[in-house]
Design a protein around this motif. Structure first.
Motif, short mmCIF file in Angstrom:
data_model
loop_
_atom_site.label_atom_id
_atom_site.label_comp_id
_atom_site.label_asym_id
_atom_site.label_seq_id
_atom_site.Cartn_x
_atom_site.Cartn_y
_atom_site.Cartn_z
N LEU A 28 1.04 -2.19 -12.89
CA LEU A 28 2.01 -2.00 -13.77
C LEU A 28 3.62 -1.67 -13.64
CD1 LEU A 28 1.32 1.20 -16.17
CD2 LEU A 28 1.47 -0.49 -17.24
N GLU A 29 3.93 -1.82 -11.83
CA GLU A 29 5.44 -2.23 -11.74
C GLU A 29 4.92 -4.08 -11.46
OE1 GLU A 29 7.22 -1.74 -7.48
OE2 GLU A 29 4.75 -0.44 -8.18
N VAL A 30 3.91 -4.53 -10.98
CA VAL A 30 4.52 -5.87 -11.09
C VAL A 30 4.62 -6.83 -12.45
CG1 VAL A 30 3.66 -8.13 -10.74
CG2 VAL A 30 3.50 -6.65 -9.36
N ASN A 35 11.92 -9.40 -11.73
CA ASN A 35 12.30 -9.84 -10.46
C ASN A 35 10.42 -10.07 -9.89
OD1 ASN A 35 14.59 -9.99 -10.64
ND2 ASN A 35 15.01 -8.13 -9.82
N GLN A 36 9.59 -9.55 -10.14
CA GLN A 36 8.28 -9.85 -8.49
C GLN A 36 7.40 -10.55 -10.11
OE1 GLN A 36 5.84 -6.07 -8.15
NE2 GLN A 36 8.25 -5.63 -6.68
#
Length: 51
Positions: A28-30, A35-36
């Protein structure tokens, strides 16, 4: 005897549950970070090139 089977199974289950939770948080963070880059989120609108 039963305790000898239940304890390792419970430890394995907890380890797998924590690993799945951490993996989903990382995914989920990616996904939500512009920016990732992720392999699964590449822009594949063009058909693959055949040699």
């Amino acid at each position: 005897m039963v305790l000898g089977l239940v304890v390792p199974a419970a430890v394995s289950f907890v380890f797998a549950a924590i690993a799945a939770y951490v993996g989903s948080l990382r995914a989920l963070e990616v996904y939500f970070d512009p920016n990732q880059d992720s392999v699964f989120l590449m822009d594949d609108r063009d058909p693959p090139q055949r040699p």
